[in-house]
Every structure is written in C-alpha cells, then in structure tokens.
Design a protein around this motif. Structure first.
Motif, short mmCIF file in Angstrom:
data_model
loop_
_atom_site.label_atom_id
_atom_site.label_comp_id
_atom_site.label_asym_id
_atom_site.label_seq_id
_atom_site.Cartn_x
_atom_site.Cartn_y
_atom_site.Cartn_z
N TYR A 51 29.40 21.88 -6.24
CA TYR A 51 28.40 21.78 -6.33
C TYR A 51 28.21 22.92 -7.79
N LEU B 17 27.44 16.41 -13.74
CA LEU B 17 27.21 16.19 -12.73
C LEU B 17 27.16 14.49 -13.11
N ASP C 250 28.59 15.83 -4.56
CA ASP C 250 27.87 16.78 -5.43
C ASP C 250 26.74 17.46 -3.91
N ASN D 40 24.24 19.10 -5.37
CA ASN D 40 23.04 19.54 -6.49
C ASN D 40 22.07 19.21 -5.93
#
Length: 290
Positions: free
Chosen positions: A71, A118, A129, A131
């Motif tokens: 994250y 990212l 990830d 996110n």
C-alpha cells in the motif's frame, strides 16, 4: 529513472539490531528511507523522524503465496496515519517511510510522489497494490516535479537496497535482452521462455505448459506453486495448457521447469539457449576465474 553509477549507501541501526528499524540514505543526498517492522511501530513513533511530511509503503506477504502486497500513501501527519493503519489494515508487516533529512518535503511533493510511485509499481507488477484507484496526475509546477523525479530515483535505489525492488520489473524488456540470454524449455504441449537473473529464474509472459501434471510433483512445491499461480491469475488455463499472463520470478530454474513441464525437473538441464546449450553450460560450467 535510475542509473548504474557507483553509490555509497549508509544504513544506520538506531537500536543496534539489524532486524529492527533501519535508516538508509545515499550519503550525498537528503532523502532517507526508514524501514520499520510493525512490532516496532511504537518505537518509531517516538523518533523525531516520525513528525514529518512523508511518503510511505506498507509491505506484506500474500496469504496465497503469490505476489506480495503493498500500500502506497502520503501524509502530513505520519504518526496519526501509521497508527490508524496499524489498527485498520491487517496485511502489512513492515512500513518503509521516505522523508527528507532537512524536513523539506511539502504536501505537494508527497502528492506527486504518491502518484508517481503507484504508477511505477503497477508497471513493474512485482507487488499487488492495495490502493484501489490511483487517481489522476496532480498539478505540480515543473521545477518541483523535477525535484520529485530526483527524490523518486533516490527512493527507488534505497528501497531496493533494503530488499524491496518495488519499481523494478522482474525481467528486462526483450528488446534489451541479447538472444543468448534467453532460455527455452520445450516439449509436447510446452513452450517456455525465460531469463536467468540476479534474483532467480524468470518465466516470461506468453510461455505455456501442460495443464496435467505427473505423480513426481504431487504434494511437492511445484504442485503447490502451480495452484497458487492459477489462483492469483499469473497463469490461466486454456484447454490442455496453462499460459503465463505475466512475467513471473521463481527462486530456482528447477522450480520454473517443474511448474511449466508438470513433472520433477532439473532446470539447469531443461532450460536451453536457441542453439541447444543448457543453462548449466552457459551459467555454471562456463564460469572462469580471471
């Protein structure tokens, strides 16, 4: 945005324990990356470095044994944010925090770095990830964006040095790979391509192997790895074959060969160049001391 120039990296152990909190920096730059085991988060939150604008990464292993998780976040209140994640996010085991030694990161820096990191992490595809939506590129003045790109490059190096190569693909692009660095594993219903790297053996996207497997791998790591790769989507079943949907790093050539062939295998012999030289002949027997 990294390069191969020599660098001196200093790793400081504030409590003297190499398994505990570690602070890494390139000695000529102001960026630091601090690695914090989750169990030592209260100790980090007492350190002055926790009272800064920061970019942070939470790392954890996937329960299915496939790609590890990350994250990526940014905050102007690091203590409160990490304490919140400690209560609410279960997956992570270690936090890596990027800060400035001169306390010069601003919220604008942090927002751009979060977005940039990212994008790079998703392109490299080493980690899954956590996110969700990455949003759009934040408006950043050109001089400040240039600063951020330099900070990103330093963070790239320091994260990899600490054991988290989050922005580095598991294999070089095929266009940048000499033909004699490609290895093949082929038999009936099997067509594998791969590269031997510093980290292990990478089976390349598009390779495919037999869906069925022999008794020699029943209950063995290769059988379990096959199942994990199918569950994570790294491999997909297509008729009687299983195809790699993305590049995948194995810790040994033999495990890579066993997964793709569906039987117990010596990868040093099974993987060959296009001219028929085995991986063993190219990478082990050909080693010479100058």
């Amino acid at each position: 945005m990294t390069n191969d120039t020599p660098k001196t990296i200093q790793i400081f152990l504030p409590h003297g324990d190499p398994r505990g909190i570690r602070v890494a920096e390139i000695t000529t730059r102001i960026v630091q990356v601090i690695e914090v085991p989750r169990s030592l988060l209260p100790e980090f939150l007492k350190m002055p470095e926790s009272d800064q604008v920061a970019l942070y990464f939470l790392f954890g292993e996937a329960e299915d044994g496939a790609d590890p998780k990350v994250y990526i976040g940014q905050t102007g209140d690091l203590r409160a944010r990490l304490a919140k994640h400690n209560k609410e996010k279960e997956f992570w085991e270690r936090a890596l925090i990027l800060i400035s030694r001169t306390n010069s990161l601003t919220q604008t820096h942090a927002l751009f770095l979060e977005w940039c990191c990212l994008q790079a992490a998703r392109k490299a595809a080493r980690y899954r990830d956590e996110n969700g939506n990455s949003g759009s590129k934040p408006h950043t003045p050109a001089p400040l964006e240039a600063d951020c790109r330099e900070i990103y490059a330093t963070g790239h190096t320091l994260l990899a040095t600490l054991g988290y190569p989050i922005f580095t693909p598991v294999a070089k692009p095929l266009s940048a790979t000499p033909p004699d660095e490609l290895f093949y594993c082929r038999s009936a219903g099997v067509d594998g391509r791969g590269m031997y790297t510093e980290e292990g053996f990478v089976v390349l996207k598009g390779s495919f192997g037999q869906r069925a497997h022999g008794r020699s791998i029943v209950g063995m790591p290769a059988e379990r790895q096959r199942q994990r790769l199918l569950e994570s989507g790294t491999m997909q079943i297509e008729g009687e074959t299983m195809t790699f949907e993305r590049d995948h790093l194995f810790n040994s050539p033999s495990l890579a060969a066993a997964v793709i062939l569906g039987r117990s295998s010596n990868g040093w012999i099974e993987w060959e160049t296009k001219d028929g030289q085995t991986l063993d002949a190219v990478k082990r027997q050909n080693t010479r001391i100058a």
